[in-house]
Every structure is written in structure tokens, then in C-alpha cells.
Design a protein around this motif. Sequence first.
Motif, PDB file in Angstrom:
ATOM      1  N   ALA A 124      50.622  34.319  43.482  1.00 52.06           N
ATOM      2  CA  ALA A 124      49.899  33.500  42.515  1.00 52.06           C
ATOM      3  C   ALA A 124      49.581  34.294  41.262  1.00 52.06           C
ATOM      4  N   THR A 125      49.591  33.602  40.135  1.00 57.28           N
ATOM      5  CA  THR A 125      49.079  34.159  38.886  1.00 57.28           C
ATOM      6  C   THR A 125      47.750  33.527  38.513  1.00 57.28           C
ATOM      7  N   GLY A 126      47.423  32.375  39.109  1.00 55.95           N
ATOM      8  CA  GLY A 126      46.308  31.571  38.639  1.00 55.95           C
ATOM      9  C   GLY A 126      46.771  30.670  37.512  1.00 55.95           C
ATOM     10  N   PRO A 127      45.951  29.721  37.108  1.00 56.67           N
ATOM     11  CA  PRO A 127      46.375  28.710  36.126  1.00 56.67           C
ATOM     12  C   PRO A 127      46.478  29.206  34.696  1.00 56.67           C
ATOM     13  N   GLN A 128      45.945  30.386  34.387  1.00 54.88           N
ATOM     14  CA  GLN A 128      46.007  30.904  33.030  1.00 54.88           C
ATOM     15  C   GLN A 128      46.558  32.331  33.027  1.00 54.88           C
ATOM     16  N   PRO A 129      47.847  32.476  33.356  1.00 61.69           N
ATOM     17  CA  PRO A 129      48.404  33.830  33.411  1.00 61.69           C
ATOM     18  C   PRO A 129      48.426  34.478  32.036  1.00 61.69           C
ATOM     19  N   GLN A 130      48.162  35.780  32.036  1.00 59.99           N
ATOM     20  CA  GLN A 130      48.229  36.559  30.808  1.00 59.99           C
ATOM     21  C   GLN A 130      49.373  37.552  30.879  1.00 59.99           C
ATOM     22  N   PRO A 131      49.856  38.012  29.736  1.00 64.90           N
ATOM     23  CA  PRO A 131      50.846  39.086  29.751  1.00 64.90           C
ATOM     24  C   PRO A 131      50.160  40.408  30.058  1.00 64.90           C
ATOM     25  N   GLY A 132      50.945  41.459  30.195  1.00 61.51           N
ATOM     26  CA  GLY A 132      50.369  42.777  30.383  1.00 61.51           C
ATOM     27  C   GLY A 132      50.059  43.080  31.832  1.00 61.51           C
ATOM     28  N   MET A 133      49.452  44.266  32.058  1.00 59.82           N
ATOM     29  CA  MET A 133      49.173  44.725  33.402  1.00 59.82           C
ATOM     30  C   MET A 133      47.884  44.172  33.967  1.00 59.82           C
ATOM     31  N   MET A 134      46.755  44.431  33.326  1.00 57.96           N
ATOM     32  CA  MET A 134      45.485  43.932  33.852  1.00 57.96           C
ATOM     33  C   MET A 134      44.485  43.618  32.755  1.00 57.96           C
ATOM     34  N   TYR A 135      44.451  44.415  31.698  1.00 59.51           N
ATOM     35  CA  TYR A 135      43.410  44.268  30.681  1.00 59.51           C
ATOM     36  C   TYR A 135      43.328  42.863  30.089  1.00 59.51           C
ATOM     37  N   PRO A 136      44.448  42.185  29.820  1.00 61.18           N
ATOM     38  CA  PRO A 136      44.331  40.849  29.227  1.00 61.18           C
ATOM     39  C   PRO A 136      43.600  39.837  30.102  1.00 61.18           C
ATOM     40  N   THR A 137      43.501  40.087  31.413  1.00 55.37           N
ATOM     41  CA  THR A 137      42.773  39.146  32.258  1.00 55.37           C
ATOM     42  C   THR A 137      41.282  39.118  31.926  1.00 55.37           C
ATOM     43  N   LEU A 138      40.803  40.144  31.224  1.00 55.86           N
ATOM     44  CA  LEU A 138      39.408  40.130  30.776  1.00 55.86           C
ATOM     45  C   LEU A 138      39.161  39.043  29.734  1.00 55.86           C
ATOM     46  N   ARG A 141      29.554  61.625  41.701  1.00 55.51           N
ATOM     47  CA  ARG A 141      29.428  61.450  40.258  1.00 55.51           C
ATOM     48  C   ARG A 141      29.947  60.086  39.795  1.00 55.51           C
ATOM     49  N   THR A 142      29.334  59.577  38.758  1.00 51.84           N
ATOM     50  CA  THR A 142      29.786  58.334  38.149  1.00 51.84           C
ATOM     51  C   THR A 142      31.013  58.617  37.300  1.00 51.84           C
ATOM     52  N   LEU A 143      32.060  57.825  37.515  1.00 56.42           N
ATOM     53  CA  LEU A 143      33.286  57.972  36.733  1.00 56.42           C
ATOM     54  C   LEU A 143      33.367  56.925  35.626  1.00 56.42           C
ATOM     55  N   SER A 144      33.035  55.699  35.960  1.00 54.96           N
ATOM     56  CA  SER A 144      32.951  54.625  34.968  1.00 54.96           C
ATOM     57  C   SER A 144      31.903  53.653  35.483  1.00 54.96           C
ATOM     58  N   SER A 145      30.727  53.712  34.901  1.00 57.70           N
ATOM     59  CA  SER A 145      29.577  52.978  35.421  1.00 57.70           C
ATOM     60  C   SER A 145      29.871  51.481  35.558  1.00 57.70           C
ATOM     61  N   PRO A 146      29.543  50.904  36.719  1.00 54.68           N
ATOM     62  CA  PRO A 146      28.744  51.438  37.825  1.00 54.68           C
ATOM     63  C   PRO A 146      29.551  52.091  38.948  1.00 54.68           C
ATOM     64  N   LEU A 147      30.823  52.373  38.735  1.00 53.71           N
ATOM     65  CA  LEU A 147      31.656  52.910  39.803  1.00 53.71           C
ATOM     66  C   LEU A 147      31.549  54.426  39.896  1.00 53.71           C
ATOM     67  N   LEU A 185      34.158  47.126  34.644  1.00 54.99           N
ATOM     68  CA  LEU A 185      33.669  45.949  33.930  1.00 54.99           C
ATOM     69  C   LEU A 185      33.493  44.764  34.880  1.00 54.99           C
ATOM     70  N   LEU A 186      34.447  44.580  35.788  1.00 55.86           N
ATOM     71  CA  LEU A 186      34.309  43.507  36.766  1.00 55.86           C
ATOM     72  C   LEU A 186      33.113  43.749  37.682  1.00 55.86           C
ATOM     73  N   ALA A 187      32.940  45.000  38.102  1.00 58.52           N
ATOM     74  CA  ALA A 187      31.818  45.325  38.981  1.00 58.52           C
ATOM     75  C   ALA A 187      30.486  45.062  38.294  1.00 58.52           C
ATOM     76  N   ARG A 188      30.363  45.463  37.037  1.00 56.60           N
ATOM     77  CA  ARG A 188      29.119  45.246  36.308  1.00 56.60           C
ATOM     78  C   ARG A 188      28.837  43.758  36.140  1.00 56.60           C
ATOM     79  N   GLU A 189      29.864  42.987  35.823  1.00 56.18           N
ATOM     80  CA  GLU A 189      29.677  41.542  35.671  1.00 56.18           C
ATOM     81  C   GLU A 189      29.228  40.916  36.983  1.00 56.18           C
ATOM     82  N   TYR A 190      29.846  41.344  38.088  1.00 55.80           N
ATOM     83  CA  TYR A 190      29.468  40.795  39.391  1.00 55.80           C
ATOM     84  C   TYR A 190      28.041  41.182  39.749  1.00 55.80           C
ATOM     85  N   MET A 191      27.641  42.414  39.429  1.00 55.75           N
ATOM     86  CA  MET A 191      26.268  42.849  39.706  1.00 55.75           C
ATOM     87  C   MET A 191      25.259  42.014  38.924  1.00 55.75           C
TER      88      MET A 191
END
Length: 392
Positions: free
Chosen positions: A248-262, A203-209, A154-160
Motif C-alpha cells: 500500500a501507498t495510501g490514498p495520497q502517495p508522495q514521491p521521494g523516500m520518506m520526507y515528503p510524507t510529512l 543520549r538523545t540523538l534527535s529529540s524525543p528519540l 518528528l512523528l514521535a513528537r507529534e504522537y506524544m
Amino acid sequence: MTRWRRDACAIVGIGESEYSKDSGTSVTGLAARAALAAIQDAGLDPADVDGIVRNDMDLVSCAALADAIGARNLTYFGEAGPGGSGPAAMVAQAAAAVLSGQANTVVVFRSLNGRSGNRFGLSAELERSVGGAEAMTEFFAPYGLLAPGQFFALLAREYMVRTGLTAEQLAQVALVARRHANNNPRAQMHSRTMTLEDYLASRTLSSPLRLFDYCLETDGAAAVVVTTAERARDLLRPPALIRAAAMATGPQPQPGMMYPTLMRPDPLCLPSRYCAETLYKRAGLGPSEVDVAQLYDCFTITALLQIEDYGFCGPGEAGEFAAGGELEIGGAMPFNTSGGHLSEGYIHGMNHVVEGVRQIRGTSTNQVPGAAVSLVTSAPPPATSALLLVAA
């Protein structure tokens, strides 16, 4: 800002186990191999060790490792994380223990059977933490977000979409890492070359990766020994001084592992940019003075985003930077000179610390001539940490 003591501590020993798909041994056995190698590399004795710092996802306790290596009495033990965010922070914690007088010789380690045991890239691994470990997975899994590769896709697609990044540009991260691994006998991909055609055909595992945008799954361990810079002068190997460490967490830290940063206003605004600001301020250095970087590369996009966050190019320019050969030896920012997670092995970033020290010592298999300042980063979301190592 709290005053940081530059160059007061040093990494004086480094050690690794073999990196493989099936170690055939326990994670405690792997940790002991790496720790004993690091202690021997420093010219010390296991009885000298009075502190141990572990990763919060490690299955080996500090007491278990102390017993395995023959440490007589720990006066300090700690841990940092989460997961790949931890290794640089673990070294920082070891330095803090030394400087506060709680320990004198601290082993920092990460050990995992990441292929034959716990496979962190699988959704099943995250499902074990639902509800009980504050991973927050239960809020995302019902919508199909099940594995780290999907998050970074998802991050890769947004950056693209924002920058026009092409698959060919993203491929350069994987290709450079593979070329470096081909020169590194310790790397899992030492004997396996890769071309751009190979990358694009994977092979594509999770587009665009694609397959080669993903890090390896690895059984192995890596460790370092931290002590005072004063003591380091009398030990066996040239020390890598810890010029600065930051978290660093950044100014808006979220709980959880990674998904909440979305859910942040800008999902591409990662904690690494805030960590970089603190790190450079503490070090009294800037990105132009960094000679070589070991960037956390669980996926190619992870490394690419950090190239911008740590100031090696402008916003939106990382794709062109990579495609221009700047990640190669001789480029503006040689990166992941051991092969990194993409091609050496995935030890949650601890092997990056080991390679960062090798560059300062001048002993890397892909040595950057005259390297005097070495950057090491740990995973960017949900929190991050980093080190700047310098020659004595």
C-alpha cells in the motif's frame, strides 16, 4: 479487489549470515551464505533455483547471486522496494512468479554491509541520492532535515503531543526487543542487557528519540525460498504458508523516500493502516487471530504506530498497550521475538520474515506457544508491505 490465492505458496527454507559490525566480506558473499543456507534448509539444491528477487537498494544483482550459488538458469528475476518497504513485497513478488508459472523455486534475499559499508542512517548516504534518485532530499536538507532519525523524531513528537505518550511507555518497545535478543544467540545484542534506567540515561540523538530508540547498524544477509504449497509438502522443513500478502501507498502517495510524507494532511496517517485493511481482507482473518507479529522497527515509534494501524489496540492507546506488557511472550501481541532491528540486526526487514517463519515452525528462541498465524510487516513510509504466514 483482485482475488488473492490463499495458501497457494509457502516459504520452505530460511537462511542468514552472521550479524555483525564488520563482516569482513562482500555483500555478494553475505548474500550467497544466506541463500545457500536457505536452500539447504529446504532440502533443495542450488540448481533447483530458477528465480531470484532482490531489494531495490541491494548492491548484489540477481545474476551475481545466481553465479555465486550455482543456479543454472534463471527464468525469473525481480526486485521490490523502496528499501525497508520491500521485504514482504519481495516475498509477494516471488509468490506471483511461482503462481504465474514464471519460476518454480525463488530465492528472496537482502544483503548489506550496513555498518562497515553503506550506513543508511547517515545524512551522507541520503545526500548521494539528491537530484538523481528522486529522493526529494533537496527540498528538506536546507532546513536541517538530513537523516531518517530526524524524520521519525518528528512523528514521535507529534504522537506524544496528541496522545500523552511518555518516554517510559516508548521505552517498552526497546526493552522488550532487547529481552528477546538476549535469548537469541544470533542477535547482535545477545549478551547486552538493558534496563529502563539504561534507556532513559542514553543520549538523545534527535529529540524525543534516544540512542536505544534507534535500530542497529548491521553487516549481514537473510534469505528465504518460496515455492508452491503442493511442492512444499514433500520438502525437508514444515512450510510457512503465505496466507496473504499486501502492499500500500495510501490514498495520497508522495514521491521521494520518506520526507515528503510529512506534507500529508496528517503525517501520522501511514500507509500501514491501508495495507492492514487489504491484508486482513485477503487473508480472511483479523487482528484478533494473529498470534505473533514481527513489526518493522527502524525506530521504536515506527513499531508503536503499527500496533494501532494493524488493529491490536485503539487509536492513541499504543503507549498503554506496550506499558501493559502486551508485547511480551504471553501478552496480547508478542512482538519482534528475535530482537528485531532494535536488538537483533538491521537487515531492512528480511530478518523479520525469517523470524516469522520460525514462529510458524515452532523453532524461535522466544517461541509463542501454539503460534499458527504470524504477521510480518515492512517499513510504513513512504509505501509499505506485509505478510500473514500460517501453519500448514
